[in-house]
Design an enzyme around this catalytic site. Structure first.
Site, PDB file in Angstrom:
ATOM      1  N   ASP A  76       1.851  -7.194  -6.072  1.00 20.86           N
ATOM      2  CA  ASP A  76       1.569  -6.288  -4.959  1.00 20.86           C
ATOM      3  C   ASP A  76       0.567  -5.203  -5.366  1.00 20.86           C
ATOM      4  OD1 ASP A  76       3.435  -5.242  -6.715  1.00 20.86           O
ATOM      5  OD2 ASP A  76       4.809  -4.524  -5.170  1.00 20.86           O
TER       6      ASP A  76
ATOM      7  N   ASP B 232       6.314  -7.741  -8.784  1.00 26.77           N
ATOM      8  CA  ASP B 232       6.061  -6.347  -8.426  1.00 26.77           C
ATOM      9  C   ASP B 232       5.470  -5.598  -9.627  1.00 26.77           C
ATOM     10  OD1 ASP B 232       6.283  -3.612  -7.553  1.00 26.77           O
ATOM     11  OD2 ASP B 232       7.824  -4.259  -6.144  1.00 26.77           O
TER      12      ASP B 232
ATOM     13  N   SER C 258       4.668  -0.227  -2.990  1.00 24.65           N
ATOM     14  CA  SER C 258       5.175  -1.566  -2.723  1.00 24.65           C
ATOM     15  C   SER C 258       5.508  -1.801  -1.257  1.00 24.65           C
ATOM     16  CB  SER C 258       6.425  -1.842  -3.576  1.00 24.65           C
ATOM     17  OG  SER C 258       6.095  -1.859  -4.944  1.00 24.65           O
TER      18      SER C 258
ATOM     19  N   THR D  90       9.997  -4.455  -1.212  1.00 20.36           N
ATOM     20  CA  THR D  90       9.471  -5.814  -1.050  1.00 20.36           C
ATOM     21  C   THR D  90      10.377  -6.694  -0.200  1.00 20.36           C
ATOM     22  OG1 THR D  90       8.261  -5.676  -3.135  1.00 20.36           O
ATOM     23  CG2 THR D  90       8.712  -7.876  -2.272  1.00 20.36           C
TER      24      THR D  90
END
Length: 509
Positions: free
Chosen positions: A350, A43, A93, A156
């Site tokens: 991401d 991330d 995200s 996520t």
């Protein structure tokens, strides 16, 4: 070695290039069907972060750093993904996870729904749900799992099981009043991360921090989802653990289900993790794989290095890079435990962050250090800085003098050009790295939503199963897949909140 008869000799670079060239020429396409999918999501792990973490990893091993090869660097197939959402040039995200997990781009802050749903508007969920590759894999008979360094309800991991008009609805206490709820089970064998306080009734003391009010239960409906999860596992070997001792005692060979929640919220940063209480992401990844790989039909495992992003938001480059190095160790563990002939391993981010790698630092200089060339204000500056964030330190037009400041400290906040409470994301393309069956599909510049479809095709899960059935190219099949891989897993527009298996509990309709 740097210099001397090594890098100063042209033959050093020529021979290295020839070895790399021959390796590329010898490479054969792996067109097997992927039994397993290992999906590693860093991330906020933009390309600048990867480069800087590579250098840090080498420097932690007493090398100059730049020449270091991270595990993710060894992946032979590399592409780029465009990260914008339907409504924003720079995404979050939740929107990006819906793209790479569900194969459909959507709006900012929404989870597991198409762009027809609106951020925070409950009524727009119904009929606009899109399912994820985790469900496609589950429907194909595979075991599935989630490992994260954030809370398991975060954007996520939540997108793998949830449908929500807002990523911020972590429990019923966060939701709009007077919304009805429904319960649907989508079994997930392994759930590892944080987020205990969203699973227990309001005010229930946390087992690790009983005196900390902020760590106490948040649920207003009086339900204890951990207890309910355990009660649903009658006849199965299911373990709930919250500390390393109990985690280590879990035998993967005899375990059917595992829920491990090591913190009330997100896990601690790697640099602050207490190894006596909490395992590393490499250790949690190993436990998950060993449990899931018992299924002869294979598995899908999502592993998120989620706090790379959170460190960048705080302007703490050291923390972000150490999180990335730990994430790379988890990738190495994943490759160690699986075989390339039947396991597709994908690593990607991401989105990125506005962190810059600048100046003209000497070879081998600390990636967390300062440029040897000073700025026109006759003051030094760090090699890593942010375009915006909490590190804006200009007072009366003057930057702070950092000559005597230890910029390598884990808590140091890098300078930011623009003052914001939290650093934003950035919108450049992110790298997608792959190895294993059909890894060559991950090349070129593609929409982020392509990733879910490529993984699904490789493993013959979801609507497009031509790879294992030998079916001809069919545009109609592609059209079917593009709408999200089948019907939504949870009717009525559910916000799926974990109930261990996972249960879609807080479903506004």
């Amino acid at each position: 070695a740097w210099g001397g008869g090594g890098e100063e000799n042209p033959e050093f670079w020529r021979s290295r290039a020839q070895r790399t060239l021959q390796s590329a020429l010898d490479r054969k396409l792996n067109t097997n069907v992927a039994k397993n999918i290992l999906f590693f999501l860093g991330d906020g792990m933009g390309i600048t972060t990867i480069t800087a973490a590579r250098i840090l990893k080498g420097q932690l091993e007493n090398k100059t750093g730049e020449e270091t090869v991270m595990t993710m660097d060894t992946f032979p197939n590399v592409g780029l993904a465009k990260t914008y959402s339907v409504d924003f040039q720079i995404a979050d995200s939740a929107a990006t996870a819906t793209a790479y997990l569900c194969g459909v781009k959507t709006n900012l802050n929404t989870i597991g729904v198409s762009a027809a749903a609106r951020n925070g508007v409950c009524k727009t969920q119904k009929g606009n749900e899109v399912t994820s590759i985790l469900k496609w894999a589950k429907d194909a008979g595979k075991s599935v799992g989630i490992v994260t360094t954030t809370r398991v309800q975060h954007a996520t991991p939540a997108t793998s099981y949830a449908h929500s008009a807002s990523r911020k609805w972590y429990s019923d206490a966060d939701m709009p009043a007077a919304q009805s709820r429904l319960v649907v089970c989508v079994c997930v064998q392994v759930i590892i991360g944080g987020g205990r306080k969203y699973m227990t009734p309001w005010g229930v003391k946390d087992p690790e921090y009983p005196k900390d009010y902020a760590s106490r239960g948040k649920r207003r409906d009086g339900r204890n989802l951990i207890d309910e999860w355990q009660s649903l596992k009658t006849g199965k070997v299911a373990h709930y653990v919250w500390n390393r001792t109990d985690f280590n005692a879990v035998d993967p060979e005899t375990t059917d289900y595992l829920m491990a929640l090591f913190e009330p919220g997100d896990l601690r940063f790697e640099a602050e993790r207490d190894p006596n209480m909490d395992p590393s992401i490499a250790e949690t990844t190993e436990k998950a794989i060993r449990i899931l790989q018992k299924n002869p039909k294979g598995f899908f495992l999502l592993v998120e290095g989620g706090r790379i992003d959170q460190a960048h938001h705080a302007g703490r480059a050291s923390m972000a890079l150490h999180e990335t190095v730990a994430f790379d160790h988890a990738i190495a563990k994943g490759l160690e435990l699986t075989a390339e002939h039947d396991t597709l391993t994908v690593v990607m981010a991401d989105h990125s962050h506005p962190v810059t790698f600048n100046g003209y630092p000497f070879r081998g200089q600390s990636i967390l250090g300062k440029s040897p060339l000073w700025a026109t204000d006759v003051l030094p500056y760090t090699t890593l800085m942010y375009g915006n964030g909490p590190g804006h330190k200009i007072t009366n037009g003057t930057r702070p003098d950092i000559r005597n400041v230890n910029t390598q400290a884990k808590d140091y906040v890098q300078l930011a050009a623009v003052p914001t409470k939290s650093a934003t994301h950035s919108g450049e393309d992110v790298a997608v790295l792959a190895r294993g069956p059909m890894a060559h599909l991950f090349q070129g510049v593609n929409e982020q939503s392509y990733v879910a479809h490529a993984m699904a095709y490789a493993a013959c899960v979801g609507a497009d199963v031509r790879h294992c059935r030998g079916l001809p190219e069919d545009p109609a099949v592609q059209s079917t897949v593009a709408v999200g891989g089948g019907a939504a897993a949870v009717g009525g527009g559910a916000l799926a909140v974990l109930l261990g298996a996972l249960l879609a509990l807080e479903a506004p309709v």
